[in-house]
Write an enzyme that holds these catalytic residues in place. Structure first.
Site, short mmCIF file in Angstrom:
data_model
loop_
_atom_site.label_atom_id
_atom_site.label_comp_id
_atom_site.label_asym_id
_atom_site.label_seq_id
_atom_site.Cartn_x
_atom_site.Cartn_y
_atom_site.Cartn_z
N TYR A 1 -2.51 -17.14 25.08
CA TYR A 1 -3.81 -16.53 25.44
C TYR A 1 -5.02 -17.32 24.95
O TYR A 1 -5.99 -16.72 24.49
CB TYR A 1 -3.92 -15.09 24.90
CG TYR A 1 -2.66 -14.29 24.86
CD1 TYR A 1 -1.95 -14.02 26.02
CD2 TYR A 1 -2.17 -13.77 23.67
CE1 TYR A 1 -0.79 -13.27 25.99
CE2 TYR A 1 -1.01 -13.02 23.62
CZ TYR A 1 -0.32 -12.78 24.78
OH TYR A 1 0.82 -12.04 24.74
N HIS A 2 -4.99 -18.63 25.06
CA HIS A 2 -6.14 -19.41 24.61
C HIS A 2 -6.68 -20.33 25.71
O HIS A 2 -6.89 -21.53 25.47
CB HIS A 2 -5.77 -20.24 23.37
CG HIS A 2 -5.49 -19.42 22.16
ND1 HIS A 2 -4.84 -19.90 21.04
CD2 HIS A 2 -5.78 -18.13 21.88
CE1 HIS A 2 -4.75 -18.94 20.14
NE2 HIS A 2 -5.30 -17.85 20.63
N PRO A 3 -6.94 -19.82 26.92
CA PRO A 3 -7.46 -20.72 27.95
C PRO A 3 -8.88 -21.17 27.62
O PRO A 3 -9.67 -20.41 27.06
CB PRO A 3 -7.45 -19.84 29.21
CG PRO A 3 -7.57 -18.44 28.70
CD PRO A 3 -6.84 -18.43 27.39
N HIS B 1 -2.94 -23.14 24.90
CA HIS B 1 -1.87 -23.37 23.93
C HIS B 1 -0.56 -22.84 24.49
O HIS B 1 -0.37 -21.62 24.58
CB HIS B 1 -2.19 -22.66 22.61
CG HIS B 1 -3.30 -23.32 21.85
ND1 HIS B 1 -4.27 -22.62 21.17
CD2 HIS B 1 -3.59 -24.64 21.66
CE1 HIS B 1 -5.10 -23.47 20.59
NE2 HIS B 1 -4.72 -24.70 20.88
#
Ligand SMILES: Cc1cc2nc3c(=O)[nH]c(=O)nc-3n(C[C@H](O)[C@H](O)[C@H](O)COP(=O)(O)OP(=O)(O)OC[C@H]3O[C@@H](n4cnc5c(N)ncnc54)[C@H](O)[C@@H]3O)c2cc1C
Length: 319
Positions: free
Chosen positions: A256-258, A83
């Site tokens: 921080y949404h890999p 994101h």
């Protein structure tokens, strides 16, 4: 038994079956053999790294680093999604907000005392106090932007601090179309993997984020915030699409949404099958955010726990 402060160096694979792992703990390399199977859950960056270090991954990438190819699985490390997020910050004349300054210091001491007294007050804040899922155009059937409202000025993941008081709002693209990749920098398991998120490589993401930023600005111009709002920290003079895009390209970053780098599926780039087993290797599963074929339109913690719960059910059912 859970071994803490242990770093897995590689998966042991014998005759096409994962039989254990080699790990480093207290400076010593040790081997752990699996009774039934090995479950990798290193997250979207480290799970593909561990597979590649164990000889499972795109043949060319492995050979480039001198790793013997145990199983050529081209999707390992591909399909990275995240994101992408843009923060706008406003300076405020109000000293009620969190900030750095004399008044802020006094407020903080008062707030600490209040929190010790009854657990309420300014420092009981979750910090990101408000959130919204919005559609940037009314014809969309689901939101394409998420907003997070924060009661302080934020920049560069709070690494850059400003004196004074203010508030910020994040806008992130919920269903990005850009795809990045994770590879290896070298063959040291303690090195960080090579991460190329390729943010904004698909034009739609740029367009969506621009619309989201305009919507965010409109919301933050609401009369309810008149007494708090002073001026935009970075973007005060950015009005045209090109000016805003310059800011987006320069400062948009991860929230921080890999995910997606060991994707579940049945196509050639799928790394795990629908039961999360690594395709082509026996006794090996991946269970973490890396298995998501496409990023979900919200925060990742709960869905990752759901993946783990589902995996636990499937593993128990096989026992
Ligand atoms: C700063 C930050 C804030 C976030 N805030 C939110 C939020 O508010 N809400 C939300 O829903 N989500 C949030 N997320 C996202 C969420 O935390 C992640 O999506 C989720 O934790 C992913 O779970 P995972 O199991 O895939 O990976 P991780 O949680 O990253 O777990 C992987 C684990 O594997 C370990 N590991 C990696 N390699 C090795 C190795 N070789 N040997 C041994 N161990 C290894 C790592 O140390 C780590 O503990 C946030 C993430 C970050 C970084």
């Amino acid at each position: 038994t859970v071994l803490t402060k242990a770093h897995t160096l590689r998966i042991i694979i014998e005759n096409g079956r994962a039989t254990g792992v080699v790990y480093l703990r207290d400076g010593e390399e040790k081997t752990l053999l699996a009774a039934r199977q090995v479950i990798v859950c290193g997250g979207a960056f480290n799970s593909p790294q561990l597979l590649m270090l164990s000889g499972i991954g795109p043949g060319d990438e492995l050979r480039r680093h001198g790793i013997s190819v145990v199983h050529d699985l081209p999707g390992v490390g591909q399909n990275l999604q995240d994101h992408l997020d843009f923060v706008m910050a406003w300076k405020s004349k109000s000293t009620d907000l969190m900030g750095i300054g004399l008044r802020g210091g006094v407020n903080l001491i008062k707030a600490m005392l209040q929190w010790r007294r009854d657990g309420t007050g300014m420092i009981a804040t979750p910090y990101a106090e408000g959130a919204a899922f919005i559609r940037t155009t009314p014809d969309l059937n689901r939101p394409d932007i998420q907003l997070h409202f924060v009661i302080a000025m934020v920049e560069d993941h709070a690494r850059k601090l400003y004196t004074g008081y203010g508030f910020s709002c994040h806008a992130c693209v919920l269903r990005p179309r850009s795809r990045g990749e994770v590879g290896l920098n070298d063959i040291d398991p303690l090195s960080a993997p090579r991460i190329n998120p390729r943010y904004l490589s698909h034009q739609d993401d740029e367009k969506t984020l621009l619309k989201g930023v305009r919507k965010m600005r409109e919301i933050l111009q609401a009369p309810a915030l008149d007494s708090y709002r002073h001026r935009e920290l970075h973007t005060a003079n950015a009005d045209t699409d090109d000016e805003l895009l310059d800011h987006i390209r320069a400062r948009a970053d991860t929230i921080y949404h890999p995910a997606g780098t060991c994707k579940m599926g049945l196509d050639d780039l799928a790394v795990v099958d629908p039961t999360l087993k690594v395709r082509g290797i026996e006794g090996l599963r991946v269970v973490d955010a890396s298995i998501m074929p496409t990023l979900i339109g919200g925060n990742l913690n709960a869905p990752t726990m759901m993946i783990a719960e589902k995996a636990a059910d499937m593993i128990r059912a096989e026992a």
